[in-house]
Design a protein around this motif. Structure first.
Motif, short mmCIF file in Angstrom:
data_model
loop_
_atom_site.label_atom_id
_atom_site.label_comp_id
_atom_site.label_asym_id
_atom_site.label_seq_id
_atom_site.Cartn_x
_atom_site.Cartn_y
_atom_site.Cartn_z
N TRP A 146 -14.15 11.18 -12.20
CA TRP A 146 -13.27 10.02 -11.99
C TRP A 146 -14.12 8.88 -11.48
CZ3 TRP A 146 -8.50 8.13 -12.73
CH2 TRP A 146 -8.01 7.15 -11.86
N THR A 147 -14.13 7.78 -12.24
CA THR A 147 -15.07 6.69 -11.96
C THR A 147 -14.42 5.33 -12.11
OG1 THR A 147 -16.92 8.05 -12.79
CG2 THR A 147 -17.29 5.68 -12.66
N PRO A 148 -14.67 4.41 -11.17
CA PRO A 148 -14.28 3.01 -11.38
C PRO A 148 -15.34 2.34 -12.26
CG PRO A 148 -15.28 3.24 -9.22
CD PRO A 148 -15.29 4.61 -9.84
N ARG A 149 -14.93 1.86 -13.42
CA ARG A 149 -15.91 1.38 -14.40
C ARG A 149 -16.14 -0.13 -14.37
NH1 ARG A 149 -13.47 4.06 -19.76
NH2 ARG A 149 -11.70 2.83 -18.99
N ASN B 212 -16.01 -5.99 -4.71
CA ASN B 212 -17.18 -5.59 -5.47
C ASN B 212 -17.42 -4.09 -5.45
OD1 ASN B 212 -17.80 -8.35 -6.00
ND2 ASN B 212 -18.67 -8.51 -3.95
N LYS B 213 -16.70 -3.39 -4.57
CA LYS B 213 -16.78 -1.94 -4.50
C LYS B 213 -15.37 -1.39 -4.38
CE LYS B 213 -21.32 -1.85 -2.22
NZ LYS B 213 -22.07 -1.38 -1.03
N VAL B 214 -15.27 -0.08 -4.49
CA VAL B 214 -13.98 0.59 -4.40
C VAL B 214 -13.96 1.47 -3.16
CG1 VAL B 214 -12.40 2.20 -5.52
CG2 VAL B 214 -13.67 0.55 -6.89
N LEU B 215 -12.87 1.39 -2.41
CA LEU B 215 -12.72 2.21 -1.22
C LEU B 215 -12.20 3.59 -1.63
CD1 LEU B 215 -13.04 2.18 1.84
CD2 LEU B 215 -10.71 1.35 2.01
N SER B 216 -12.92 4.60 -1.23
CA SER B 216 -12.52 5.98 -1.53
C SER B 216 -11.33 6.36 -0.65
CB SER B 216 -13.71 6.92 -1.26
OG SER B 216 -13.33 8.28 -1.42
N PHE B 217 -10.19 6.59 -1.29
CA PHE B 217 -9.00 6.99 -0.54
C PHE B 217 -7.97 7.61 -1.47
CE2 PHE B 217 -4.72 6.43 1.12
CZ PHE B 217 -4.86 7.08 2.34
N THR C 69 -2.74 8.82 -12.83
CA THR C 69 -1.57 8.03 -12.44
C THR C 69 -1.35 8.02 -10.93
OG1 THR C 69 0.71 7.54 -13.09
CG2 THR C 69 0.25 9.82 -12.52
N MET C 70 -1.89 9.04 -10.24
CA MET C 70 -1.70 9.10 -8.80
C MET C 70 -2.89 8.59 -8.00
SD MET C 70 0.56 12.48 -8.10
CE MET C 70 0.93 11.85 -6.46
N LEU C 71 -4.09 8.62 -8.58
CA LEU C 71 -5.28 8.22 -7.82
C LEU C 71 -5.55 6.72 -7.83
CD1 LEU C 71 -7.96 10.96 -8.63
CD2 LEU C 71 -7.17 10.29 -6.36
N TRP C 72 -5.27 6.06 -8.96
CA TRP C 72 -5.74 4.68 -9.06
C TRP C 72 -5.07 3.76 -8.04
CZ3 TRP C 72 -2.91 0.34 -9.80
CH2 TRP C 72 -1.64 0.44 -10.38
N LEU C 73 -3.79 3.98 -7.74
CA LEU C 73 -3.08 3.05 -6.87
C LEU C 73 -3.53 3.10 -5.41
CD1 LEU C 73 -1.03 0.84 -6.54
CD2 LEU C 73 0.78 2.57 -6.44
N PRO C 74 -3.59 4.29 -4.76
CA PRO C 74 -4.05 4.26 -3.37
C PRO C 74 -5.46 3.73 -3.22
CG PRO C 74 -3.89 6.53 -4.18
CD PRO C 74 -3.22 5.65 -5.19
N PHE D 260 -9.74 -1.84 -11.47
CA PHE D 260 -11.09 -1.32 -11.25
C PHE D 260 -11.56 -0.44 -12.41
CE2 PHE D 260 -9.91 -2.31 -6.83
CZ PHE D 260 -11.01 -3.09 -6.48
N GLY D 261 -10.86 -0.51 -13.55
CA GLY D 261 -11.31 0.22 -14.73
C GLY D 261 -11.39 1.71 -14.52
N PHE D 262 -10.50 2.29 -13.71
CA PHE D 262 -10.58 3.73 -13.42
C PHE D 262 -10.40 4.56 -14.68
CE2 PHE D 262 -9.28 2.54 -8.99
CZ PHE D 262 -10.36 3.14 -8.35
N ALA D 263 -11.19 5.61 -14.79
CA ALA D 263 -11.04 6.56 -15.90
C ALA D 263 -11.61 7.91 -15.50
CB ALA D 263 -11.75 6.04 -17.15
N MET D 264 -11.01 8.95 -16.06
CA MET D 264 -11.53 10.31 -15.90
C MET D 264 -12.04 10.77 -17.26
SD MET D 264 -9.55 13.62 -14.35
CE MET D 264 -9.81 15.20 -15.16
#
Length: 484
Positions: free
Chosen positions: A29-32, A42-47, A144-149, A397-401
Motif C-alpha cells: 500500500w503506497t501513496p503514489r 509533501n508527505k503522508v502521515l501513517s495512521f 476504501t478504509m485506509l485512504w481516508l484516515p 495522495f494517489g493511494f494504491a495497493m
C-alpha cells in the motif's frame, strides 16, 4: 453483510486467473502522488492501520467465520451465480471458512510517522499457499478504509504546522494552544458514520479538539485511549439563538452567561447581525463577561472567513466594524496583553472561533492578516469541516495497493507495472520490498531477497488472526508532536 462481499465484483474470478500453481501473492500500500493534495502536504502521515485491521478481522469473524458454513457459502453461491450469470463454484470460500481465520501477514510502518510519496506504508501477503487469492481479494476493502484516515491525518498535520509557525512568531509562550486550535466540525458532512469515524480519528491523531463524538469510542476501541481522548466546550447553535428571539438576543447572551458561570462557552453570533453583537451587546455585557471564571467565545458562521475575523482593512483603526473584523472589535471592548513577541493577545475572558469553509490556504491567510495587524494567531480557533475532510478522494495522495511479487510452483517472480501511457505515477515497485530509515527519512528498497524483506522498518502488526505491535493514541500523538 457477508464478509466475502466486501470487494470489487471482478475479483471474484481472480482465483482462477492467476497462473496454475500460484502459491503466494505479495502486495503493498503506497501513496503514489501528492499532486492533488493541499499545498504543504509533501508527505503522508501513517495512521489507521490498526483500526482497519481490527475492524476487518472483527467483521470477518462476525459475518463469515462465526456463521454456519452452509448459510454463508450458499448465499455467496446464489448471489455470485446471479451476478456473473453462471454457476459459481464457492469451494475456495468453503476452504477459507474451514480454516477459520484470515491467512495473511500484514506489515506496517509505525503509526504517527511521516512517509515520503512513493514509499510503501504497508505490505500484505498470504501465509498459506492455498489462499494466494486472499491477498488482493482484500485490496478493495483495505483501500476504501485506509485512504481516508491517512488523508485526514496528513491534512490535519498541515493545519497544525500552519498554527505552530504563526504561534511561534506571535505568541510563543502559548504553543500548547495549537493542540486545540484546529477543531473537528466535519461529522455532519461526511459520507456516513464509518467515514466520520475514520476521518475523525485521523484528525484526533493530530489535534485534541473535536465535536465528532464517535471518535471517543474509536480511540478507546482501536487505540487504547484511557481518560481524556478528545474534548470540546459548551456551545450554542442557531436554533438556540432563534428560540431566544431576535428582539432579545442580548437577553439570550445574558441568560447563557448566567447558565454557564465557569468554563468556555461558545456562542454563535451571526444569526442576525454579527456587528451589532460586537459593537452593542458585548460592550453592554463587558462586566459580566469579565466576571466569569472562563472564556466567552464569539462564533461567526458566515461570510468570507478571513474578512470576518481580520476585517477588510489590513491596518488597525478603521472606522466600520466590517473593516475592523472580529478580533480587532473584541480588542476594542476587552483589551488584553502583549506577547513577548510584541503581538496583541485578547483578554483570557474572550475569544473567537470560525468554523465554516476553512482551508489550509484560508488558515494561512487568517494568521498572516492577524499578524500584519499586530495580533497573535492564538486569538482564534478554526473549525475544520467536511469541506476539508470529505472533499477529498483516494487520489489526493494517489493511494494504491499493488502486487509486486508472486510465487508460482515454488518459483518467486518479481512483478511490476509501468504503463507506457502513464506519467510515471502508476509505476510500481518491483519484487519483495523493504523500507529502511536513512538519515531520518523512510526509503524504499525493492527487489530484495526473502531474508532482506524480513528486516527494515515495516513490522508485522497482524498475522493469521492475531495482532502484534499494537499502539496507543498517546504513542501516535507523541511521534507526531516530536516531528512537528
Amino acid at each position: 453483510m457477508n464478509a466475502l462481499l466486501l470487494t470489487d465484483g471482478y475479483k471474484t474470478g481472480h482465483h482462477q486467473q492467476y497462473p496454475q500453481g500460484t502459491q503466494q501473492v505479495y502486495s503493498n500500500w503506497t501513496p503514489r502522488s501528492n499532486k492533488y493534495a493541499p499545498l504543504g502536504c509533501n508527505k503522508v502521515l501513517s495512521f489507521g492501520q490498526h483500526y482497519v485491521m481490527q475492524w476487518l478481522n472483527d467483521y470477518f469473524e462476525d459475518n463469515f467465520f462465526s456463521k454456519p458454513k452452509a448459510a454463508v457459502c450458499t448465499e455467496l453461491k446464489k448471489e455470485l451465480s446471479l451476478y456473473l450469470n453462471t454457476s459459481y463454484d464457492v469451494s475456495h470460500f468453503e476452504a477459507l471458512h474451514d480454516l477459520g481465520y484470515l491467512p495473511i501477514r500484514v506489515k506496517s510502518l509505525p503509526e504517527g510517522v511521516e512517509v515520503p510519496i512513493r514509499v510503501p506504508m504497508l505490505t500484505i501477503v498470504n501465509t498459506k499457499p492455498a489462499f494466494y487469492w486472499v491477498t488482493n481479494f482484500l485490496e478493495t476493502i483495505l483501500s476504501t478504509m485506509l485512504w481516508l484516515p491517512m488523508t485526514s491525518a496528513s491534512i490535519a498535520l498541515t493545519y497544525k504546522r500552519i498554527f505552530k509557525k504563526w504561534a511561534i512568531r506571535t505568541d510563543a509562550d502559548n504553543l500548547a494552544f495549537i493542540d486545540f486550535q484546529g477543531h473537528d466540525f466535519s461529522m455532519r458532512g461526511m459520507g456516513g458514520l464509518e467515514s466520520a469515524l475514520a476521518s475523525g480519528m485521523g484528525h484526533a491523531s493530530v489535534f485534541l479538539g473535536s465535536d465528532s463524538l464517535p471518535v471517543i469510542h474509536g480511540l478507546r476501541a482501536y487505540y487504547k485511549a484511557d481518560g481524556f481522548a478528545v474534548g470540546s466546550v459548551n456551545a450554542t447553535e442557531h436554533s438556540v439563538m432563534c428560540a431566544g428571539t431576535k428582539d432579545d438576543e442580548l437577553g439570550t447572551f445574558r441568560r447563557l452567561i448566567a447558565t454557564y458561570p465557569t468554563g468556555i462557552l461558545s456562542v454563535v453570533s451571526d444569526t442576525w447581525d454579527l456587528w451589532k453583537v460586537l459593537t452593542n451587546y458585548l460592550p453592554a455585557l463587558k462586566d459580566e463577561v469579565l466576571a466569569r471564571e472562563g472564556k466567552l467565545v464569539i462564533r461567526p458562521d458566515s461570510g468570507d472567513p478571513a474578512d470576518i475575523i481580520c476585517g477588510t482593512k489590513r491596518e488597525m483603526g478603521a472606522g466600520h466594524p466590517q473593516e475592523k473584523g472580529v478580533i480587532e472589535l473584541l480588542w476594542d471592548v476587552f483589551g488584553g496583553s502583549i506577547s513577548k513577541q510584541g503581538f496583541k493577545v485578547l483578554d483570557p475572558h474572550i475569544g473567537a472561533i470560525y468554523g465554516d469553509s476553512i482551508t489550509p490556504e484560508r488558515a494561512t491567510d487568517i494568521c498572516q492578516r492577524l499578524h500584519d495587524k499586530g495580533f497573535a494567531s492564538t486569538n482564534v480557533v478554526l473549525g475544520i469541516g467536511s469541506f476539508t475532510y470529505q472533499f477529498k478522494t483516494r487520489d489526493t495522495f494517489g493511494f494504491a495497493m499493488k502486487a509486486t511479487s508472486v510465487v508460482v510452483n515454488g518459483e518467486r517472480r518479481e512483478i511490476f507495472k509501468d504503463p507506457v501511457t502513464d506519467d510515471g505515477i502508476k509505476k510500481s515497485a518491483k519484487g519483495l520490498i523493504r523500507v529502511d530509515k536513512i538519515n531520518g527519512e523512510y526509503v524504499l528498497i525493492d527487489e530484495v531477497t526473502e531474508a532482506e524483506e524480513e528486516k527494515g522498518e515495516l513490522k508485522v502488526i497482524f498475522e493469521d488472526g492475531k495482532f502484534t505491535n499494537t499502539t496507543s493514541i498517546e504513542e501516535i500523538r507523541a511521534r507526531i508532536n516530536n516531528r512537528l
